[in-house]
Design a protein around this motif. Structure first.
Motif, PDB file in Angstrom:
ATOM      1  N   ALA A 275      -9.971   0.184   1.543  1.00 23.56           N
ATOM      2  CA  ALA A 275      -9.871   1.636   1.710  1.00 23.56           C
ATOM      3  C   ALA A 275      -9.345   1.989   3.100  1.00 23.56           C
ATOM      4  CB  ALA A 275     -11.236   2.287   1.479  1.00 23.56           C
ATOM      5  N   ARG A 276      -9.761   1.231   4.089  1.00 21.35           N
ATOM      6  CA  ARG A 276      -9.340   1.493   5.470  1.00 21.35           C
ATOM      7  C   ARG A 276      -7.851   1.240   5.647  1.00 21.35           C
ATOM      8  NH1 ARG A 276     -12.366   4.388   8.729  1.00 21.35           N
ATOM      9  NH2 ARG A 276     -12.202   3.139  10.619  1.00 21.35           N
ATOM     10  N   LEU A 277      -7.354   0.270   4.901  1.00 18.28           N
ATOM     11  CA  LEU A 277      -5.938  -0.069   4.982  1.00 18.28           C
ATOM     12  C   LEU A 277      -5.081   1.153   4.660  1.00 18.28           C
ATOM     13  CD1 LEU A 277      -5.028  -2.889   5.702  1.00 18.28           C
ATOM     14  CD2 LEU A 277      -4.570  -3.333   3.275  1.00 18.28           C
ATOM     15  N   LYS A 278      -5.560   1.913   3.663  1.00 16.19           N
ATOM     16  CA  LYS A 278      -4.775   3.076   3.221  1.00 16.19           C
ATOM     17  C   LYS A 278      -4.815   4.215   4.225  1.00 16.19           C
ATOM     18  CE  LYS A 278      -5.241   2.223  -1.713  1.00 16.19           C
ATOM     19  NZ  LYS A 278      -6.579   2.010  -2.275  1.00 16.19           N
ATOM     20  N   VAL A 279      -5.800   4.220   5.102  1.00 19.34           N
ATOM     21  CA  VAL A 279      -5.897   5.321   6.071  1.00 19.34           C
ATOM     22  C   VAL A 279      -5.706   4.801   7.491  1.00 19.34           C
ATOM     23  CG1 VAL A 279      -7.383   6.735   4.611  1.00 19.34           C
ATOM     24  CG2 VAL A 279      -8.428   5.084   6.155  1.00 19.34           C
ATOM     25  N   ALA A 280      -5.090   3.625   7.591  1.00 20.14           N
ATOM     26  CA  ALA A 280      -4.963   2.964   8.889  1.00 20.14           C
ATOM     27  C   ALA A 280      -4.383   3.909   9.938  1.00 20.14           C
ATOM     28  CB  ALA A 280      -4.091   1.719   8.758  1.00 20.14           C
ATOM     29  N   GLY A 281      -4.976   3.872  11.100  1.00 16.15           N
ATOM     30  CA  GLY A 281      -4.459   4.652  12.224  1.00 16.15           C
ATOM     31  C   GLY A 281      -4.919   6.102  12.222  1.00 16.15           C
ATOM     32  N   LYS A 282      -5.616   6.515  11.151  1.00 15.09           N
ATOM     33  CA  LYS A 282      -6.070   7.914  11.109  1.00 15.09           C
ATOM     34  C   LYS A 282      -7.472   8.048  11.684  1.00 15.09           C
ATOM     35  CE  LYS A 282      -3.627   9.979   7.224  1.00 15.09           C
ATOM     36  NZ  LYS A 282      -3.816  10.219   5.805  1.00 15.09           N
TER      37      LYS A 282
END
Ligand SMILES: Cc1ncc(C[n+]2csc(CCOP(=O)(O)OP(=O)(O)O)c2C)c(N)n1
Ligand code: SF4
Ligand SMILES: [Mg+2]
Lengths: 315, 605
Positions: free
Chosen positions: A294-301
Motif C-alpha cells: 500500500a505504501r508503494l502506491k503512495v510513495a513520497g506522499k
C-alpha cells in the motif's frame, strides 16, 4: 468548523533526557537485582517462582533490555508476574492478556512481547482468544503456568483439573472432561508448542529460549505446582519425587502435526520438549507486506496528502 | 419545494420552469434496485454545485433485499434535516407507492413506474401523478438481459431533466463511478441516463431550477457519517484499531482496514468485541491511541476492558454507532439509547468521556477531538454516533487537511524517571513502552488499585485518593470545554434540548416555531460526559426545558439525557420528549409534541 484541534504535546509534562549510554555502546547484561521489582507475593514453594527466575535468566542471557520487553499477564496467581519484573508491564483483565499483547505486538515490532498466565486464564475464560491468536500467528511468547486449579480464587475446578479432583466447586470430584492443552494448541494452529515443568529449570530455560527465537506465536505449557491447593499434582513428572521426566523422542519430527498430536495423547506425565513447530508466516509479517504494498502506491506522499487524494474522490 | 411557484399541470402547453430553493425527493423501491446509488449521485452532484444536501435512507436488515428508500434534500440555503415531507416521490412498485404516498406533501408529484404501479383514483385527486414506464424504457435503452439493472440510472436521468440538473457533471460522476469496470458498463449506464433524460416529461410537467446557491469559499466533499468518522480518525493520527463487524459500525472498520495500510497503520478484525477492545487498549498502552468500535451489543461486551483503561489510565477511543436496542433490537434503525451505557456502563466508579457528533461533518471533527482528549487525559473516550448520521450523506466544507492531520508517532527518548499516577492531580500522559527510564524503575499498568507508581495498594486512603484522581481528570476537562451556544434567543419560554443527531430537526423546529410567533430556542449538547460549563445559566433563561431524545421516557417519565440533567441540576422544569419508533425525529413531530405538551400544561406524571 473548528480547523484547529486541541493541541496536545506528544508527552505533555514529561521531559526527555539523553540516554544513559549511546544506543550502540556495549551494555552489560541486566542482573537479577536490576530486573527484580516488587517482592513476589506467591506462597513459599509455589511453582511460579521457578518460571520468574528463569525469565530473569533468559533476559540476562539473551541481553534483553528493560525497555525492550513488554511483560503482560491476565488475572490469577501466576498472572501477578509483571509486578515482579522491572520492565514495562501490564497486569490486564482475566483471560484477555493475549489480545492485549497482540495490540502491542502488531503495533510495536521493536518490542519482545512475553505473556504469562494460568490455566483458567488461558484455557477457560481466554480460550477463544488463545485459538485466534494461534490461528493468526501473532508474534509473542506465551507461558501458561498450569497448576490444574484456580489458585487465586482458592481452589475451584479449572479446565485442566483431572476427573475426580475435589475442589470447592466439585465437592465430590470433578466430572467435566479436562482439556488437553497440547492438543488444543496444536489444533488451534499455534506455530510453536512446547511442554515444560517448573521442576526442571534447565529444560524450561531451553524451551523459553527456543520460544523466544521462534518467529511466531510460541506457547509453553508449563506445569507449575500450586502447593496450596493442589500439592503433589505433578509428582509423577518429577524424578525427585519418584516420577519420570521424559523428553520428546529424538526421532520426533516437530513439523509433523499428526505426530505431535499423538505425543500429546500420552497419559500423564507424558513428554516434555517441543511438540510442534511451523514456519508459516506471522500476521505481523503478512500485515507488514500489505502495508509495504500500500505504501508503494503512495510513495513520497505525506499523510495529509494521502487523505487529500481520498477526499478529492469524494467531491 | 418551499418557495416554489406551484401551478397546476399545464395540459398540452409548453412546460413551465419554476425557480426553487430546495427540494425533497424520495425514491422508494427494493434495495437491489440501486436506489442508494441514485441518492449518492444526487448528493455528490449537489456537493459539486456548492448546494447543501442531506440524505436519509432505510436499508432492510435482511440481505436478500426488501423495501428500501432513499430520500435526498437538496437546497441552495442551509439544509438542516432530510426533510419531513417529500416534494417528489419516485415509486418503483405498488408497495413503494402505497407505503410512501403518505410521505408526499399534498399536491406533490408522484412519478411511478407504470409497468408495475396502478394509480389509485382517490390519490390522483391529491397528488400530481406522472406515469413513466421505467422498467420497459430501461430495457429498451440498454437491452433486455440486465433484469432490473439500470432502472436507477434511467430514473436519475428523469430527475435530472425534471430539476434541470447539470448533465456534464452527472455524466462525469457516472463515468467515475463505473469507470473502473468494463467499457460496456459505462456505455449502458450512459444510455440508461440519456434515455431517462430524453423521456418526454415536458408535456405533463413543469420543470424546476435551483436558485444559485451562495458561493462558498471552500470546496465541498460529500460523504456519510461513517466515512467522516473513519477519515477523522485517520486525520487525528490513529494508526491502529481492532473490531468485530456489526451494523451500522462495520463500514467504519471496513474503511479503516482498507485505508490504514496506506499510512503504515493496521486494523485487525478480531474474534469478538472483547478481544478488539483489549487489542486496541494494548496498542494504546504500547504508545499510540488506538480505536475500537461497535454498536450496542458489542459495546456491552467491551465494558470490562474499558474499565481497565479507566483504572490503568490508558488512552482509548471507542465508537458506538447506536441502533435500536436492547439485544439485537432494531439493527438498521436509529435510537439514542446507549447514552447510559456510554456514561455509566462500567462496574465500579469508572469516569470516561462521552461525545456525540451532531452530523456528518461533526463526525470528522469529533474523531480528532476524541483522540486528543484521550491522549491528553489518558482516558477512554466514547464517540456516540448513531445509525442516522452513520448512513446519511451530507456535503461538508472540505477540511484543511494539511493543518489538521496529526502525527502521533510515540516519542521513545529516555526519561529520568516516571510516575504514572501522581497524586498531586497532575494530568500525566502515558509513557510509551520502549522508553528507557534511567532511574531503572519501570511503571506497571494495572487494573488493581495502585499507588503512584502503579504498584498494587488496597489501602483505604489510596483508593480514596486514586478514585478522586480519576474523577478530577474529567472535572479538569469539563472546565475547559466550550460553553454550548443557544440556537435562537438566549431567553424565552421553551428550550428544546437535544444531543447528537437530532440537532438538525430540532433547529428546524425552532425556525418554524419562531416563524409562527412562538418563543422557542434550542440547545444541542455534544459533550455528554462531562457536561460542558454554563448550562445552569442557559436553563435559567427559560420556563421549560424539553429534552428531545430518541429513547424511551423511562419509568419516571424522562429519557436518558433528561435523567442525567435532572440529577445534575435538580430542575423539575426539565421534561422529556421521547420516542422509540426507530426513525429520526421529524420536524413536524417535534412541533406537535411540544404543542400537545404545552397544552397539557407541561405537567406529565
Ligand atoms: C471477569 C472475571 N471473572 C472472574 C474473576 C475471578 N478470578 C480471578 S483469577 C481466577 C482464576 C485463576 O485461575 P488461573 O487462571 O488458573 O490462575 P492461577 O491463580 O491458578 O495461577 C478467577 C476465576 C476475575 N478476576 N475476572
Ligand atoms: S495459591 Fe497456589 S498458585 Fe497461588 S501462589 Fe499459592 S501456591 Fe502458587
Ligand atoms: Mg491455575
Amino acid at each position: 468548523m473548528n480547523d484547529t484541534a486541541i493541541q496536545v504535546p506528544q508527552r505533555g509534562n514529561i521531559t526527555s533526557v539523553p540516554p544513559a549510554t549511546p544506543p550502540d555502546a556495549p551494555r552489560q547484561p541486566l542482573t537479577k537485582k536490576e530486573l527484580s521489582a516488587d517482592h513476589p507475593t506467591w506462597c513459599p514453594g509455589c511453582g511460579d517462582f521457578a518460571v520468574l527466575a528463569l525469565y530473569f535468566k533468559l533476559v540476562e542471557k539473551r541481553k534483553l533490555w528493560h525497555e525492550k520487553i513488554a511483560t503482560v499477564a491476565g488475572i490469577g496467581c501466576s498472572s501477578r508476574f509483571p509486578y515482579f519484573v522491572q520492565a514495562h508491564g501490564a497486569h490486564f483483565i482475566h483471560g484477555r492478556a493475549l489480545p492485549f499483547a497482540s495490540g502491542i505486538s502488531l503495533s510495536r515490532p521493536d518490542l519482545h512481547v512475553f505473556v504469562f498466565g494460568g490455566d483458567g486464564d488461558a484455557y477457560s475464560i481466554g480460550g477463544n482468544h488463545l485459538t485466534h491468536t494461534a490461528r493468526k500467528n501473532i508474534k509473542m511468547t506465551y507461558v501458561v503456568m498450569d497448576n490444574w486449579v484456580y489458585g487465586l480464587t482458592k481452589k475451584q475446578t479449572s479446565p485442566t483439573s483431572p476427573l475426580g479432583f475435589k475442589s470447592k466447586t466439585d465437592g465430590s470430584g470433578a466430572i467435566d472432561q479436562p482439556i488437553n492443552p497440547m492438543k488444543q494448541l496444536i489444533a488451534a494452529g499455534a506455530s510453536f508448542v512446547a511442554r515444560a515443568t517448573h521442576t526442571n529449570p534447565n529444560h524450561l530455560l531451553q524451551m523459553m529460549e527456543a520460544a523466544m527465537d521462534h518467529d511466531g506465536f510460541s506457547v509453553i505449557e508449563c506445569l507449575s505446582e500450586c502447593v496450596e491447593f493442589y500439592e503433589g499434582a505433578f509428582d509423577a513428572s518429577n524424578p525427585r519425587k519418584g516420577g519420570k521426566f521424559e523428553t520428546v523422542p529424538a526421532s520426533h519430527d516437530v513439523t509433523d502435526e499428526v505426530a505431535a498430536y499423538k505425543l500429546a495423547d500420552a497419559p500423564f506425565p507424558g513428554y516434555f520438549g517441543v511438540f510442534y513447530k511451523s514456519g508459516r508466516p506471522t500476521k505481523n509479517a503478512l500485515e507488514a507486506k500489505i502495508n509495504a504494498d500500500a505504501r508503494l502506491k503512495v510513495a513520497g506522499k505525506k499523510d495529509w496528502e494521502i487523505l487529500q487524494a481520498t477526499f478529492d474522490r469524494l467531491k | 419545494m418551499s418557495e416554489s411557484i406551484v401551478t397546476p399541470p399545464v395540459n398540452g402547453g409548453t412546460a413551465k420552469v419554476s425557480k426553487i430553493s430546495e427540494a425533497v425527493i424520495r425514491f422508494a423501491g427494493n434495495s437491489q434496485d440501486g436506489i442508494q446509488a441514485i441518492g449518492g449521485f444526487l448528493a455528490r452532484l449537489a456537493g459539486r454545485s456548492e448546494q447543501e444536501v442531506m440524505t436519509f435512507m432505510t436499508i432492510p436488515a435482511t440481505i436478500s433485499g426488501g423495501p428500501s428508500i432513499f430520500q435526498v434534500r437538496i437546497g441552495s440555503g442551509e439544509v438542516l434535516s432530510a426533510g419531513d415531507e417529500a416534494d417528489v416521490l419516485v415509486a418503483f412498485y405498488p408497495h413503494s407507492y402505497e407505503e410512501h404516498i403518505g410521505a408526499l406533501r399534498k399536491g406533490g408529484i408522484v412519478l411511478y413506474d407504470s409497468d408495475h404501479v396502478q394509480p389509485n383514483p382517490e390519490w390522483e385527486k391529491q397528488y400530481r401523478h406522472v406515469a413513466v414506464p421505467i422498467t420497459s424504457r430501461t430495457v429498451e435503452a440498454i437491452g433486455g438481459t440486465a433484469k432490473d439493472k439500470g432502472k436507477n440510472i434511467f430514473t436519475l436521468g428523469l430527475v435530472a431533466k425534471m430539476f434541470d440538473l447539470n448533465v456534464p457533471k452527472l455524466e462525469r460522476l457516472i463515468s467515475e463511478r463505473f469507470g473502473g469496470k468494463d467499457e460496456s458498463v459505462v456505455r449502458s449506464a450512459m444510455s440508461a441516463f440519456h434515455a431517462g433524460y430524453g423521456y418526454s416529461l415536458g408535456e405533463v410537467l413543469e420543470t424546476f431550477q435551483f436558485r444559485e446557491p451562495a458561493r462558498k469559499d471552500r470546496q465541498q466533499v460529500v460523504m456519510t457519517g461513517n466515512e467522516a468518522l473513519a477519515y477523522g480518525l485517520i486525520a487525528a493520527g490513529i494508526r491502529f484499531g481492532a473490531a468485530y463487524p456489526i451494523t451500522p459500525w462495520s463500514e467504519v472498520m471496513e474503511i479503516l482496514r482498507r485505508e490504514l495500510p496506506k499510512y503504515g497503520g493496521t486494523f485487525v478484525q478480531c474474534e469478538d468485541e472483547i478481544a478488539s477492545a483489549c487489542m486496541a487498549i494494548g496498542a494504546g498502552w504500547a504508545g499510540r491511541v488506538a480505536v475500537t468500535g461497535s454498536s450496542g451489543p458489542g459495546i456491552s461486551l467491551k465494558g470490562e476492558a474499558i474499565g481497565w483503561a479507566v483504572m490503568a489510565e490508558v488512552p482509548l477511543v471507542v465508537c458506538d454507532i447506536q441502533r435500536g436496542g436492547p439485544a439485537t433490537g432494531l439493527p438498521t434503525n436509529v435510537e439514542q439509547s446507549d447514552l447510559n451505557i456510554a456514561c455509566y456502563g462500567g462496574h465500579g466508579d469508572s469516569p470516561r468521556v462521552v461525545i456525540a457528533p451532531v452530523g456528518v461533518e461533526d463526525c470528522f471533527y469529533t474523531a480528532i477531538e476524541a483522540v486528543n482528549i484521550a491522549r491528553k487525559y489518558s482516558v477512554p473516550v466514547i464517540i456516540l454516533s448513531d445509525q442516522s448520521i452513520a448512513t446519511r450523506i451530507e456535503a461538508m466544507e472540505e477540511p484543511k487537511l494539511e493543518k489538521l492531520c496529526q502525527d502521533l508517532t510515540p516519542d521513545l527518548s529516555a526519561v529520568a524517571d516516571y510516575t504514572p499516577y501522581p497524586l498531586d492531580g497532575t494530568v500525566t500522559p502515558r509513557l510509551a513502552a520502549g522508553t528507557p527510564i534511567l532511574s531503572g524503575k519501570y511503571p506497571i499498568s494495572t487494573g488493581l488499585e495502585h499507588d503512584e507508581g502503579g504498584h498494587p495498594s488496597g489501602a483505604p486512603k489510596m483508593h480514596l485518593q486514586m478514585t478522586a484522581r480519576r474523577r478530577r481528570k474529567l472535572q479538569t476537562l469539563a472546565a475547559q470545554l466550550p460553553q454550548p451556544q443557544v440556537y435562537g434567543p438566549p431567553e424565552g419560554n421553551i428550550l428544546l434540548l437535544g444531543w447528537g443527531s437530532t440537532q438538525g430537526p430540532i433547529r428546524e423546529a425552532v425556525d418554524r416555531a419562531r416563524a409562527a410567533g412562538d418563543s422557542v430556542s434550542a440547545l444541542n449538547l455534544r459533550h455528554l460526559n462531562p457536561l460542558p460549563p454554563g448550562l445552569e445559566n442557559i436553563f435559567a433563561g427559560f420556563n421549560h426545558v424539553l429534552v428531545v431524545e430518541a429513547n424511551d421516557e423511562g419509568i419516571y417519565g424522562y429519557g436518558q439525557l433528561a435523567g442525567i440533567l435532572r440529577a445534575r441540576f435538580c430542575l423539575p422544569k426539565i421534561i422529556g420528549l421521547n420516542k422509540t419508533d426507530g426513525l429520526t425525529w421529524r420536524v413536524g413531530e417535534i412541533l406537535e409534541r411540544v404543542k400537545s405538551d404545552v397544552a397539557a400544561g407541561l405537567r406529565r406524571l
